[in-house]
Design a protein around this motif. Sequence first.
Motif, mmCIF file in Angstrom:
data_model
loop_
_atom_site.group_PDB
_atom_site.id
_atom_site.type_symbol
_atom_site.label_atom_id
_atom_site.label_comp_id
_atom_site.label_asym_id
_atom_site.label_seq_id
_atom_site.Cartn_x
_atom_site.Cartn_y
_atom_site.Cartn_z
ATOM 1 N N THR A 94 54.353 46.919 31.608
ATOM 2 C CA THR A 94 54.390 48.285 32.129
ATOM 3 C C THR A 94 53.016 48.929 32.279
ATOM 4 O OG1 THR A 94 54.670 49.198 29.897
ATOM 5 C CG2 THR A 94 56.678 48.681 31.137
ATOM 6 N N VAL A 95 52.057 48.492 31.482
ATOM 7 C CA VAL A 95 50.715 49.082 31.567
ATOM 8 C C VAL A 95 49.687 48.073 32.074
ATOM 9 C CG1 VAL A 95 48.827 50.170 30.284
ATOM 10 C CG2 VAL A 95 51.193 50.821 29.813
ATOM 11 N N TRP A 96 49.679 46.869 31.448
ATOM 12 C CA TRP A 96 48.650 45.921 31.886
ATOM 13 C C TRP A 96 48.870 45.511 33.344
ATOM 14 C CZ3 TRP A 96 43.984 44.597 30.474
ATOM 15 C CH2 TRP A 96 43.360 43.642 31.276
ATOM 16 N N LEU A 97 50.026 44.919 33.645
ATOM 17 C CA LEU A 97 50.245 44.398 34.994
ATOM 18 C C LEU A 97 50.317 45.504 36.037
ATOM 19 C CD1 LEU A 97 52.814 41.489 34.421
ATOM 20 C CD2 LEU A 97 50.340 41.333 34.775
ATOM 21 N N LYS A 98 50.895 46.636 35.667
ATOM 22 C CA LYS A 98 51.091 47.704 36.643
ATOM 23 C C LYS A 98 49.837 48.527 36.881
ATOM 24 C CE LYS A 98 53.313 51.500 35.569
ATOM 25 N NZ LYS A 98 54.359 52.503 35.246
ATOM 26 N N VAL A 99 49.073 48.814 35.812
ATOM 27 C CA VAL A 99 47.964 49.760 35.926
ATOM 28 C C VAL A 99 46.600 49.080 35.842
ATOM 29 C CG1 VAL A 99 46.925 51.850 34.961
ATOM 30 C CG2 VAL A 99 49.415 51.552 34.905
ATOM 31 N N LEU A 100 46.385 48.290 34.799
ATOM 32 C CA LEU A 100 45.041 47.770 34.547
ATOM 33 C C LEU A 100 44.711 46.530 35.371
ATOM 34 C CD1 LEU A 100 44.774 48.261 30.684
ATOM 35 C CD2 LEU A 100 43.888 49.723 32.507
ATOM 36 N N GLN A 101 45.654 45.629 35.533
ATOM 37 C CA GLN A 101 45.362 44.388 36.251
ATOM 38 C C GLN A 101 44.831 44.630 37.670
ATOM 39 O OE1 GLN A 101 45.332 41.158 35.043
ATOM 40 N NE2 GLN A 101 44.343 40.769 37.019
ATOM 41 N N PRO A 102 45.408 45.576 38.417
ATOM 42 C CA PRO A 102 44.866 45.814 39.765
ATOM 43 C C PRO A 102 43.435 46.338 39.771
ATOM 44 C CG PRO A 102 47.099 46.681 39.581
ATOM 45 C CD PRO A 102 46.661 46.326 38.195
ATOM 46 N N LEU A 103 42.950 46.804 38.622
ATOM 47 C CA LEU A 103 41.604 47.364 38.541
ATOM 48 C C LEU A 103 40.587 46.368 38.015
ATOM 49 C CD1 LEU A 103 42.642 50.828 37.062
ATOM 50 C CD2 LEU A 103 41.992 50.344 39.431
ATOM 51 N N VAL A 104 41.026 45.162 37.656
ATOM 52 C CA VAL A 104 40.087 44.126 37.234
ATOM 53 C C VAL A 104 39.261 43.696 38.450
ATOM 54 C CG1 VAL A 104 39.860 41.768 36.350
ATOM 55 C CG2 VAL A 104 41.583 43.313 35.385
ATOM 56 N N PRO A 105 37.939 43.710 38.353
ATOM 57 C CA PRO A 105 37.122 43.338 39.515
ATOM 58 C C PRO A 105 37.457 41.926 40.004
ATOM 59 C CG PRO A 105 35.758 44.357 37.838
ATOM 60 C CD PRO A 105 37.104 44.135 37.214
ATOM 61 N N GLU A 106 37.450 41.749 41.319
ATOM 62 C CA GLU A 106 37.715 40.430 41.877
ATOM 63 C C GLU A 106 36.606 39.449 41.535
ATOM 64 O OE1 GLU A 106 38.552 40.525 46.006
ATOM 65 O OE2 GLU A 106 40.262 41.889 45.818
ATOM 66 N N LYS A 107 35.388 39.967 41.431
ATOM 67 C CA LYS A 107 34.248 39.122 41.087
ATOM 68 C C LYS A 107 33.720 39.524 39.708
ATOM 69 C CE LYS A 107 32.718 38.335 45.868
ATOM 70 N NZ LYS A 107 32.942 36.889 45.896
ATOM 71 N N LEU A 108 33.573 38.543 38.844
ATOM 72 C CA LEU A 108 33.016 38.735 37.519
ATOM 73 C C LEU A 108 31.995 37.620 37.276
ATOM 74 C CD1 LEU A 108 36.329 39.514 35.580
ATOM 75 C CD2 LEU A 108 34.481 41.150 36.014
ATOM 76 N N GLN A 109 31.321 37.681 36.131
ATOM 77 C CA GLN A 109 30.389 36.610 35.797
ATOM 78 C C GLN A 109 31.155 35.472 35.127
ATOM 79 O OE1 GLN A 109 27.019 37.729 33.374
ATOM 80 N NE2 GLN A 109 26.478 35.606 32.949
ATOM 81 N N TRP A 110 31.060 34.281 35.686
ATOM 82 C CA TRP A 110 31.781 33.133 35.140
ATOM 83 C C TRP A 110 30.865 32.043 34.626
ATOM 84 C CZ3 TRP A 110 36.634 33.302 33.761
ATOM 85 C CH2 TRP A 110 37.480 34.256 34.359
ATOM 86 N N SER A 111 29.569 32.186 34.822
ATOM 87 C CA SER A 111 28.650 31.157 34.344
ATOM 88 C C SER A 111 27.352 31.799 33.896
ATOM 89 C CB SER A 111 28.359 30.127 35.443
ATOM 90 O OG SER A 111 27.713 30.735 36.551
ATOM 91 N N GLY A 112 26.635 31.102 33.034
ATOM 92 C CA GLY A 112 25.354 31.592 32.578
ATOM 93 C C GLY A 112 25.451 32.468 31.351
ATOM 94 N N VAL A 113 24.299 32.806 30.823
ATOM 95 C CA VAL A 113 24.217 33.568 29.590
ATOM 96 C C VAL A 113 24.708 34.996 29.792
ATOM 97 C CG1 VAL A 113 21.821 34.252 30.049
ATOM 98 C CG2 VAL A 113 22.676 34.209 27.689
ATOM 99 N N ALA A 114 25.412 35.526 28.799
ATOM 100 C CA ALA A 114 25.783 36.939 28.808
ATOM 101 C C ALA A 114 24.548 37.765 28.499
ATOM 102 C CB ALA A 114 26.868 37.214 27.768
#
Length: 385
Positions: free
Chosen positions: A353-373
């Motif tokens: 009800t909250v994650w899939l409906k509200v927050l998931q659509p706001l997760v950026p399509e592009k994130l950092q997937w490699s390299g040092v944080a």
Amino acid sequence: MKHSALLASLVSSASATIYYAGVAESGGEFGVWSADATPGTGLPGAFGVDYKFIDEAGIDVHVDQNHLNLFRIAFLLERMAPVATGLGKTFNETHFDYFKEAVDYVTVTKGAYAILDPHNYMRYNDPSSQPYSGSVIGNTSDPTAATTAQFGEFWGELAGRFADNEKVIFGLMNEPHDMATELVLQNNQAAIDAIRAAGASNLIIMPGNSWTGGHAWAEGSDPSSAIMHQFTDPLNNTAIDIHEYLDVDYSGSHSECVSDPATNLAAVTSWLKEHNLKAFITEFGGHNNTGCDDMLTNFIKYMDENDEYIGWTAWAAGPFWGSASPCCTDSQSFGSFEPGSKAVDGGPSLYDTVWLKVLQPLVPEKLQWSGVASVTGGELADFPA
């Protein structure tokens, strides 16, 4: 003039960059609470029965389907560094192995980033009645308290064990509170010094006082804003760890969202900008109602629009939540952000009800997937198929 004004407007409204987005994994700190605050309750506890760090199937869903790249993994100092030997570099190796297994699953197997989260409120020796039990680390007037130096020794040991994993982020402490802000800074600095002395260049995130609340950053007679920027890191790879709930008392224990993030984060955002610092918001959450839907959306958009914020983890997922809810329930049980969790009546959980409906659509399509944080982020990319 008109052209300049338009250009300035476009620049100011451009989206900032979120490099890391995910959930807080709560469960490694479970199994110690005692109604009569009995010291030693649940220590060390039975792994998989009293506490557990992650559920691998849940991590799989959050990475493979939801494309999250960040997990904050909670643990207890008293399990990692047993009270019998004291806070420092002597670890319970069996416990550490369980923890490393969870961290490696997130970072090596799944390719995401992990924040190590000692969930202790800047206290050590008695977690039976968290967040208030235990002696404040570095309190020289308390003979039972672990010292600032011991806190540094602990972090030096832990950091050395993860120094070769560039996807590990060191979260120094969960929610210090009811102590001198100067002591929070001293403890943070001891940890930073020890981490760097151990040869670890990993990203560090450090808390402030007053539960590291963003709304409280500049409030009171001893605010974090007065001195927290005085830390030093020779590698300039330390960010600020902020928590911010949206209910009436900022605790995350009420279902109504009434505390506007743009208003309540304004002072800490200004402070970050003034001192050229970056931040993660590693705890926030909301309930399943229209007011929270709107405010959570505004919350994520606020971070998107202010480049002081480079990452976030919502509270909370975790293998032991079941039908119980970790946020914003007014004592009702509606599940968590753990995939597969259900409400106590068997209905949809907050994941649905909250994650899939509200927050998931706001997760950026592009994130950092490699390299040092790092505080500067890294290359943004689509989820690696």
